[in-house]
Design an enzyme around this catalytic site. Structure first.
Site, PDB file in Angstrom:
ATOM      1  N   LYS A  54       0.860  -1.440   0.348  1.00  0.00           N
ATOM      2  CA  LYS A  54       0.592  -0.416   0.567  1.00  0.00           C
ATOM      3  C   LYS A  54       0.432   1.225   0.126  1.00  0.00           C
ATOM      4  O   LYS A  54       0.713   2.412  -0.825  1.00  0.00           O
ATOM      5  CB  LYS A  54      -0.863   0.368   1.166  1.00  0.00           C
ATOM      6  CG  LYS A  54      -2.587  -0.711   1.241  1.00  0.00           C
ATOM      7  CD  LYS A  54      -2.844  -0.765   2.622  1.00  0.00           C
ATOM      8  CE  LYS A  54      -3.768  -1.970   2.536  1.00  0.00           C
ATOM      9  NZ  LYS A  54      -4.506  -2.262   3.754  1.00  0.00           N
ATOM     10  N   GLN A  98      -4.486  -1.016  10.112  1.00  0.00           N
ATOM     11  CA  GLN A  98      -4.226  -1.887   9.778  1.00  0.00           C
ATOM     12  C   GLN A  98      -4.917  -3.282  10.341  1.00  0.00           C
ATOM     13  O   GLN A  98      -4.140  -3.221  11.338  1.00  0.00           O
ATOM     14  CB  GLN A  98      -2.531  -2.743   9.119  1.00  0.00           C
ATOM     15  CG  GLN A  98      -1.950  -3.853   8.117  1.00  0.00           C
ATOM     16  CD  GLN A  98      -3.120  -3.260   7.129  1.00  0.00           C
ATOM     17  OE1 GLN A  98      -3.128  -2.998   6.302  1.00  0.00           O
ATOM     18  NE2 GLN A  98      -3.624  -4.930   6.933  1.00  0.00           N
ATOM     19  N   ASP A 121     -10.715   3.310   4.449  1.00  0.00           N
ATOM     20  CA  ASP A 121     -10.620   2.303   4.147  1.00  0.00           C
ATOM     21  C   ASP A 121     -11.897   2.288   4.478  1.00  0.00           C
ATOM     22  O   ASP A 121     -12.909   0.916   4.093  1.00  0.00           O
ATOM     23  CB  ASP A 121     -10.364   1.633   5.561  1.00  0.00           C
ATOM     24  CG  ASP A 121      -8.710   0.821   5.333  1.00  0.00           C
ATOM     25  OD1 ASP A 121      -8.608  -0.060   4.175  1.00  0.00           O
ATOM     26  OD2 ASP A 121      -8.211   0.448   6.422  1.00  0.00           O
TER      27      ASP A 121
END
Ligand code: NAD
Length: 290
Positions: A54, A98, A121
């Site tokens: 990412k 994460q 997200d």
């Protein structure tokens, strides 16, 4: 007839190129580069690979990324403090926490602390709620990427029965909300569903997001269906396969995503897109302040 492949890798490359061009144009207009703060806790090898990919994608697109790599033993309060700091830092446009987090940390509570405007997200209850209420804001990355793939192959959605196998907060549930918003008729299957094949056989659009290799048998696929395989299952020999029996399913479907190279690359592309969207929204809010 064999299905056509939905090449997520190629399509994600195009989306990333468009995002890169837009960020470059904004920089020429005097805007700062978008900035994404990435928080990784512990030493889960898969998480390290995801975060590295990412961050690399951010760099290639012209997005600055700030990295907080924290020990497994970090107290939950320290993480809360970090999220507060990042929420209040005007130079940070997006925050990515994460998952999974270590067991002593309440992931839901931390995700809820992230400013919804920086929730790239799309996991915050506010953003999921907006999607549920047909007013999407920042959309959960994987389902959003799947919708882009479906739009790309000109899926019509209406009068189509979409069956989603898997009901997690990050894939199955928001996927159902996206397809509902697009006008499909929805069935959600999960671990307590009796006779999974009965439902899968009715699917005009099938999204498999479980994490069990070859759970969905090829002969369950309705002829002409669109099959989206979200599953990422690492086998003992190191290879990766999805949740659908690909070779047999390909003979019945009209469209199918490969694993790897289908949904996965789109998830990264939509993360970049959400980071850019969050940045543009925040910049316009700033300009509106007299
Ligand atoms: P999860 O474990 O949170 O949820 C799995 C879901 O599957 C649950 O709702 C559960 O009820 C359901 N399920 C379990 N056994 C079942 C069965 N026998 N029949 C029907 N349903 C069953 O998983 P997740 O985070 O949603 O991820 C699912 C898969 O997608 C995993 O393989 C994950 O690695 C992959 N994934 C891929 C991407 C990507 O970008 N490609 C992104 C996220 C997740």
């Amino acid at each position: 007839m064999a299905a056509k492949l939905i090449d997520g890798k190629a399509f994600a490359t195009k989306i990333k190129a468009d995002i890169t061009a837009e960020i470059s144009a904004r920089k020429n207009q005097g805007f700062a580069a978008p900035c994404l703060a990435v928080i990784l806790v512990g030493d889960n090898p898969a998480s390290h690979i995801y975060v590295r990919n990412k961050r690399q994608a951010c760099e290639e697109a012209g997005i600055k990324s700030i990295y907080h790599s924290l020990p497994n033993t970090i107290p939950e309060n320290d993480l809360k403090e970090l999220i507060h700091q990042l929420n209040n830092d005007p130079t940070v446009n997006g925050i990515l926490l994460q998952l999974p987090l270590p067991e002593h940390i309440n992931s839901d509570a931390l995700l809820e602390l992230i400013d919804p405007a920086k929730d790239v997200d799309g996991f915050h209850p506010y953003n999921l709620g907006r999607l549920a209420q047909r007013r999407p804001a920042l959309q959960p990355c994987t389902p959003y990427g799947i919708m882009m793939l479906l739009d790309h192959i000109k899926e019509t959605y209406k009068n189509r029965h979409a069956v989603i196998v898997g009901a997690s907060n990050i894939v199955g549930r928001p996927m159902a909300l996206e397809l509902l918003l697009a006008g499909s008729t929805i069935t959600i299957c999960h671990r307590f569903t009796k006779d999974l094949s009965y439902f899968v056989k009715q699917a005009d659009i099938l999204v498999a997001a479980v994490g069990i290799p070859s759970l969905i048998k090829g002969d369950w696929i309705k002829p002409g269906a669109t099959v989206i395989d979200v599953g990422i299952n690492r086998l003992i020999d190191g290879s990766i396969m999805g949740d659908v029996e690909f070779t047999a399913a390909k003979e019945k479907a009209a469209w199918i995503t490969p694993v790897p190279g289908g949904v996965g690359p789109m998830t990264t592309a939509t993360l970049l897109k959400n980071t850019l969207t969050a940045t543009i929204n925040q910049d316009s809010e700033t300009r509106d302040i007299p």
